[in-house]
Design an enzyme around this catalytic site. Structure first.
Site, short mmCIF file in Angstrom:
data_model
loop_
_atom_site.label_atom_id
_atom_site.label_comp_id
_atom_site.label_asym_id
_atom_site.label_seq_id
_atom_site.Cartn_x
_atom_site.Cartn_y
_atom_site.Cartn_z
N LYS A 23 0.81 -1.22 0.00
CA LYS A 23 0.00 0.00 0.00
C LYS A 23 0.85 1.27 0.00
CE LYS A 23 -4.00 -2.12 0.09
NZ LYS A 23 -4.93 -2.06 -1.06
N ASP A 24 2.13 1.16 0.31
CA ASP A 24 3.01 2.33 0.18
C ASP A 24 2.95 2.90 -1.24
OD1 ASP A 24 3.81 1.87 2.76
OD2 ASP A 24 5.91 1.49 2.29
#
Length: 346
Positions: free
Chosen positions: A48-49
């Site tokens: 999700k970064d």
């Protein structure tokens, strides 16, 4: 500043370029070659970064953010942590509506990163005013100068992985990938990666992972949203009780469902066999791969890439807690692993 110093400008420069690691012991008996794309190597320890940085930077380029802006999102934990991390670096406030299904570890991590957290009941309809979707929308309306990331319906979720995860896997396999196995939640990871890979080679098969209690597999196969499919399940970040527009179903060849218990045990088995301390959905991806193998999906020339989305530290109070596993009934006759005693030296 000394120009000879080799340093990154911020932790956000470390997002992406995660390693591809061959799986060895856990794949014994399977047909083909298996590799894990280990997203825990991102600085925020999850895939999700990639979307957090991409969506925020796109908003900055469009002039939607300023020094007083607030970033608001619906999250099961990982996207929230990535957004909180990026917000800290860039100086924005961050408010997160989190599912109560998220582990206490994830919620504590969000708070430790400076986010304001609202924990919402997990087992309510998506349009219930208490759901984390609706709470995030309400907070957005009530907060001047805020933007709502809305990962479930944001095309930038797909674009982030089309721009990064897909090209990385193609390069790391020298174009020899034959199958991609990825969990399907918001759909951004699998959709963006699949779109890129299929543009390079349409014969690459994209195999999705869904949860029992989720509507995605049946929707993919029939186009029908079946409310009867929805019931509570324990895996975080996998499956959905709505149809996310960030899922490109046309890029996905097949779905298979995995159970809560088998996925939990498989994550623990990955740690014990490969030395990779991975999260719940990584266990689900591995479990699905074994099921696909049983169905004859692979041959000896298959080069299968599994996306392992996050790190095991997010699940210390859940799948890596013997007490939690016991309470869920996951130590049973089928999964005979038993709780391990701690030896205290007096």
């Amino acid at each position: 500043m000394d120009n000879n110093i080799n340093a990154y400008n911020s932790i956000l420069d470390l997002v992406g370029n995660t390693p591809l690691i061959k799986l060895n012991r856990i794949t014994e008996g399977l047909t083909g070659n298996f590799y894990a794309k280990v997203e825990a190597f991102n600085p925020g320890h999850s895939a999700k970064d990639r979307i957090a940085v991409h969506i925020i930077e796109q908003a900055e380029q469009k002039g939607l953010l300023n020094a007083d802006s607030t970033i608001i999102e619906t999250t099961s934990g990982n996207t929230g942590f990535s957004l909180a991390m990026a917000s800290m670096v860039k100086g924005y406030k961050c408010i997160l509506a989190v599912s109560s299904k998220s582990s206490p570890d994830k919620i504590d991590m969000l708070r430790s990163m400076g986010a304001e957290v609202y924990v919402c009941p997990a087992h309510v309809a998506a349009d219930d005013p208490r759901s984390y979707y609706e709470v995030a929308k309400r907070l957005h309306k009530e907060t001047p100068g805020s933007i709502y990331i809305n990962q479930y319906f944001n095309e930038l979720n797909i674009e982030a992985h089309y721009n990064t995860t897909g090209p990385e896997i193609w390069k790391q396999t020298n174009g020899n990938i034959t199958h991609l196995v990825s969990c399907s939640g918001t759909g951004g990871t699998i959709s963006g990666t699949a779109r890129f890979l299929k543009e390079q080679n349409p014969d690459i098969k994209v195999l999705a992972v869904d949860a029992y209690g989720s509507v995605l597999k049946k929707y993919h196969e029939t186009g029908e949203f079946d409310h009867e499919e929805i019931y509570p399940y324990r895996i975080e970040g996998l499956g959905k009780n709505l149809i996310p527009k960030a899922t490109d179903f046309n890029s996905i060849d097949r779905y298979i469902k995995v159970t809560d218990a088998e996925s939990a045990h498989m994550a623990r088995k990955i740690a014990h066999s490969e030395g990779m301390f991975v999260g719940y959905t990584s266990g689900a991806a591995m479990q699905a791969t074994i099921q696909y193998n049983t169905e004859g999906e692979f041959d000896k020339n298959s080069n299968v890439v599994l996306i392992f989305p996050d790190h095991g530290s997010r699940y210390m109070s859940k799948i890596y807690s013997d007490e939690w596993m016991q309470n869920q009934g996951f130590f049973d006759a089928k999964n005979a692993e038993s709780p391990k005693e701690i030896q205290y030296i007096k």
